[in-house]
Every structure is written in structure tokens, then in C-alpha cells.
Design a protein around this motif. Sequence first.
Motif, short mmCIF file in Angstrom:
data_model
loop_
_atom_site.label_atom_id
_atom_site.label_comp_id
_atom_site.label_asym_id
_atom_site.label_seq_id
_atom_site.Cartn_x
_atom_site.Cartn_y
_atom_site.Cartn_z
N GLY A 1 13.79 -4.32 6.56
CA GLY A 1 13.81 -3.82 4.89
C GLY A 1 13.63 -4.66 4.26
N ILE A 2 13.33 -5.77 4.12
CA ILE A 2 13.09 -6.91 3.00
C ILE A 2 11.89 -6.56 2.30
CG2 ILE A 2 12.32 -8.86 4.42
CD1 ILE A 2 13.80 -10.49 2.59
N ASP A 3 10.57 -6.25 3.26
CA ASP A 3 9.33 -6.20 2.64
C ASP A 3 9.31 -4.84 1.55
OD1 ASP A 3 8.50 -8.01 4.47
OD2 ASP A 3 6.85 -6.89 4.93
N ASN A 4 9.58 -3.74 2.11
CA ASN A 4 9.75 -2.67 1.13
C ASN A 4 10.59 -2.99 0.02
OD1 ASN A 4 11.42 -2.18 3.80
ND2 ASN A 4 12.34 -1.00 2.21
N THR A 5 11.63 -3.56 -0.06
CA THR A 5 12.52 -3.88 -0.96
C THR A 5 11.95 -4.73 -2.07
OG1 THR A 5 14.37 -3.58 0.48
CG2 THR A 5 15.07 -4.88 -1.61
N VAL A 6 11.49 -5.85 -1.71
CA VAL A 6 10.96 -6.90 -2.65
C VAL A 6 9.69 -6.19 -3.39
CG1 VAL A 6 9.47 -8.23 -1.27
CG2 VAL A 6 10.32 -9.12 -3.41
N VAL A 7 8.99 -5.33 -2.47
CA VAL A 7 7.62 -4.92 -3.11
C VAL A 7 8.00 -3.80 -4.16
CG1 VAL A 7 5.92 -3.10 -2.36
CG2 VAL A 7 6.11 -5.59 -1.23
N ALA A 8 8.97 -2.92 -3.94
CA ALA A 8 9.45 -1.74 -4.88
C ALA A 8 10.24 -2.35 -5.79
CB ALA A 8 10.07 -0.83 -3.94
N TYR A 9 10.92 -3.37 -5.69
CA TYR A 9 11.77 -3.78 -6.93
C TYR A 9 10.88 -4.73 -7.71
CZ TYR A 9 16.20 -1.67 -5.43
OH TYR A 9 17.12 -0.61 -5.03
N GLU A 10 10.01 -5.61 -7.43
CA GLU A 10 9.25 -6.33 -7.90
C GLU A 10 9.94 -7.36 -8.47
OE1 GLU A 10 5.49 -5.16 -9.96
OE2 GLU A 10 5.54 -3.23 -8.92
N ARG A 11 11.03 -8.10 -7.90
CA ARG A 11 11.60 -9.14 -8.13
C ARG A 11 12.06 -10.12 -7.14
NH1 ARG A 11 16.35 -7.50 -11.99
NH2 ARG A 11 16.88 -9.43 -11.77
N PRO A 12 12.33 -11.28 -7.55
CA PRO A 12 12.92 -12.34 -6.49
C PRO A 12 14.17 -11.77 -6.01
CG PRO A 12 11.87 -13.59 -8.21
CD PRO A 12 12.21 -12.15 -8.70
N ILE A 13 14.51 -11.81 -4.83
CA ILE A 13 15.82 -11.20 -4.15
C ILE A 13 16.41 -11.99 -3.16
CG2 ILE A 13 15.62 -8.62 -4.78
CD1 ILE A 13 14.48 -8.22 -1.83
N ILE A 14 17.44 -11.76 -2.95
CA ILE A 14 18.29 -12.15 -1.64
C ILE A 14 18.65 -10.85 -1.01
CG2 ILE A 14 20.14 -13.37 -0.53
CD1 ILE A 14 19.96 -15.48 -2.38
N PHE A 15 18.23 -10.81 0.23
CA PHE A 15 18.32 -9.47 0.93
C PHE A 15 19.19 -9.83 2.12
CE2 PHE A 15 17.15 -6.81 4.22
CZ PHE A 15 17.16 -5.43 3.69
N ALA B 1 14.46 2.07 -5.91
CA ALA B 1 15.43 2.61 -4.77
C ALA B 1 14.73 3.57 -3.91
CB ALA B 1 16.91 2.73 -5.00
N ALA B 2 14.13 4.67 -4.81
CA ALA B 2 13.71 5.59 -3.90
C ALA B 2 12.45 5.51 -3.48
CB ALA B 2 13.29 6.63 -4.95
N VAL B 3 11.45 4.38 -4.18
CA VAL B 3 10.14 3.90 -3.52
C VAL B 3 10.48 3.17 -2.12
CG1 VAL B 3 8.25 2.61 -3.99
CG2 VAL B 3 9.01 4.06 -5.66
N VAL C 1 0.85 -1.16 0.05
CA VAL C 1 0.13 0.20 0.19
C VAL C 1 0.83 1.25 -0.13
CG1 VAL C 1 -1.62 1.45 1.46
CG2 VAL C 1 -2.06 -0.97 1.19
N GLY C 2 2.12 1.09 0.81
CA GLY C 2 2.79 2.53 0.88
C GLY C 2 3.54 2.59 -0.37
N ALA C 3 4.12 1.67 -1.23
CA ALA C 3 4.62 1.77 -2.32
C ALA C 3 3.78 2.29 -3.51
CB ALA C 3 5.34 0.52 -2.74
N LEU D 1 11.89 5.46 0.72
CA LEU D 1 10.49 5.94 1.45
C LEU D 1 9.61 4.89 2.27
CD1 LEU D 1 9.72 8.40 -1.52
CD2 LEU D 1 10.29 9.14 0.91
N VAL D 2 9.24 4.14 1.79
CA VAL D 2 8.50 3.03 2.52
C VAL D 2 9.02 2.52 3.74
CG1 VAL D 2 7.06 0.73 2.21
CG2 VAL D 2 7.17 2.39 0.44
N TYR D 3 10.48 2.23 3.66
CA TYR D 3 11.14 1.78 4.92
C TYR D 3 11.08 2.89 5.85
CZ TYR D 3 15.16 0.41 7.61
OH TYR D 3 16.03 0.06 8.62
N GLU D 4 11.49 3.99 5.58
CA GLU D 4 11.43 5.14 6.82
C GLU D 4 10.08 5.20 7.35
OE1 GLU D 4 13.59 6.83 8.14
OE2 GLU D 4 14.93 6.05 6.79
N SER D 5 8.97 4.76 6.62
CA SER D 5 7.51 4.89 7.25
C SER D 5 7.36 3.63 7.84
CB SER D 5 6.68 4.88 5.96
OG SER D 5 5.39 4.30 6.15
N GLU D 6 8.08 2.53 7.62
CA GLU D 6 7.78 1.07 8.38
C GLU D 6 8.61 1.51 9.63
OE1 GLU D 6 7.85 -2.41 6.20
OE2 GLU D 6 5.74 -1.75 5.58
#
Length: 314
Positions: free
Chosen positions: A143-157, A124-126, A105-107, A129-134
Motif C-alpha cells: 500500500g506504500i505506492d498508492n499512498t505516496v502517489v495519492a498524498y504527493e508528499r514524503p511519508i513514513i508508511f 485517502a479516497a484516491v 496511472v491509476g491515481a 481505490l488504487v490500492y484495491e486495484s493493485e
Amino acid sequence: MAAMYSAPGKLILAGEHAVVYGQPAIAMPLQALRATVSAEAAAIGAGLTVHAPDLGAVWRLRAHAPLSDLAERALRFLDVAEPDATLTISSAIPIASGMGSGAAVGAALVRALAGLAGRELDAAAVSGLVYESERAFHGTPSGIDNTVVAYERPIIFQRQPAGPPAITPLAVGGPWHFLVADTGVASETRAVVGDLRRRWQADPAHYEALFASVGGLVRRIEAGLLGGDGAALGGLLNENQELLRTMGVSSADLDRLVAAALAAGAWGAKLSGGGWGGVMLALVERRAAAAVAKELLAAGATRVWPTELAGSGA
Ligand code: PMV
């Protein structure tokens, strides 16, 4: 005509909780389950109104609510004045279920505010911003939630001792088939993370050994996802679930769904996300998916979603 902006939910495949303490974790977007924000122009001078009809809530700026604070932060970042607009949030992602509903929702909200300003923000910007809010409202998110949701791809974090986290695109063989099942029990991640933190403070050596074991497993799961041995990969997911149980973040409902999935022939099963409720996942052979889904529903799952992880992503 309203303009539409969106962001996906997410699934943590392995490494939740330990990721808060610096271990790697694997996550993928759930493209089929999205949060959407529609943006419509309002009368000059009307300012910004954010509607969330599913929650029965309406916010204006300076409301000191998570989303109004995020909107203010995004407008400052974009360096634009408050727009005259109405934003309406809707989401197909269950709330408090470990599927990243808040981050999505934040993104989507940040993307809508950028769109109203005629701009597009990079992932990265999205994410930032969402990380600061969380962080402001949820304590110590990895920070894994905001990262995967903003980048929209499978990641290792993986968080780093100093500086930004390491975000690596996940290389995948497969296709791997997962079932995601909801216990129907809402669980606030912040409460589970806080409880685990208190137990870690009381016995750091014990919990750090558990977290390190999870980290080692995540690296083996990363390698397993590249290969094609479903039974071996499933076994690693089961080991991750055992460690999560020992950490005290599973629940009777999650354990029951995990057992039902394994009894019905899943290769592996574990909780996903914050735990104590929310969702679990099962790794299944494609031809076993229908039977496993049926058993999950019979064991009390309120919903079951199939999802696939393959080649270039989900
Ligand atoms: O429950 P969710 O979707 O917010 O996932 C939480 C993941 C944790 O590792 C438990 C917490 C975190 O901040 O990484």
C-alpha cells in the motif's frame, strides 16, 4: 479543450520489501516524473473509452483489465453513471522500474473520472481505490505506492496488524540530493515479492530477522534525514542495500550501479522499489552529483535523474 489530471511517480528511500511484512518504509513523490490523463467529452451515448497510446492499448468498461476494473470501481465509489468521454493516458514514468508507474496511472485515472463528474476526491479516497486495484492484480502490495502517489508528499508508511496503515508525513532537514539511475531492466515487482514470499515461508525466522533489521534501519534513516550528516545517512542506506542483497532482491546490474556510485564518491547507494532490475538511488553531496551521474552512465545506467528532498518535501 481537454482537461488534464496527473499523479507523480515515487521513490522508496528505505524499507522496501520489509514493508510488506509490517516494517516501516520511507517514500517520496517524484514530482518531475508524472502520469497524465487527459479527458475529453465524447458524443452522447458513446460511453467511456480509455486510450493508452504508449502501450498501444484501448479499453472500455467491463474489459476485465486492471484499468477498466479501476474505472468501474471509481465510478461506483463516486456513485455516477458511465460518462461519455475519452481518456488518454501518457506517462513519463518508466514501467516496471520501481517508480510507481502503475499507481500513478491509476491515481491520475481516478482523478480524471472524479473531474468528469465535477468532483475532487481527497488523497485517502484516491489511495484507497488504487490500492484495491493493485491488490486485485498484484497479489500482496503493502500500500506504500498508492499512498505516496495519492498524498504527493514524503511519508513514513507502516502497515498495522489490523485496520488502516499508519501514514506519517516525513520531517526532513537537508536539502538531500539523490540521483536515481535506471538499470534499463524491466522487473515486475509482483514476481520479486512472490519469490521472496516463498523463501520466507520456507525459512520464516531467517527472513523475519532480516525484515526487523530493515525496520530498525528505517527508523535510524528517518532520524538521519532530519539531521545534516550525509556520510552517516549514506552509511545507513548502504546497510539497507546489504540487507536487500541478503534477501535476494538485488541483481548484478543493481550491484554494479551501486558500486559505481560509491566509487565515484556517493555517500550511500541502494536499489529502490521491487529490485531484480528497475532503479537504484545514490545519496550525493551536491558538488559530487555530476561526477557520480557520469560514472553511473559509464557503468551502464540507461537514464539518471537528479532529485532533491528538502524541508517541506520533494
Ligand atoms: O517496485 P515498486 O515501485 O512497485 O515498489 C515495490 C515496493 C515493495 O515494497 C517491494 C512492494 C510493496 O508492495 O511495498
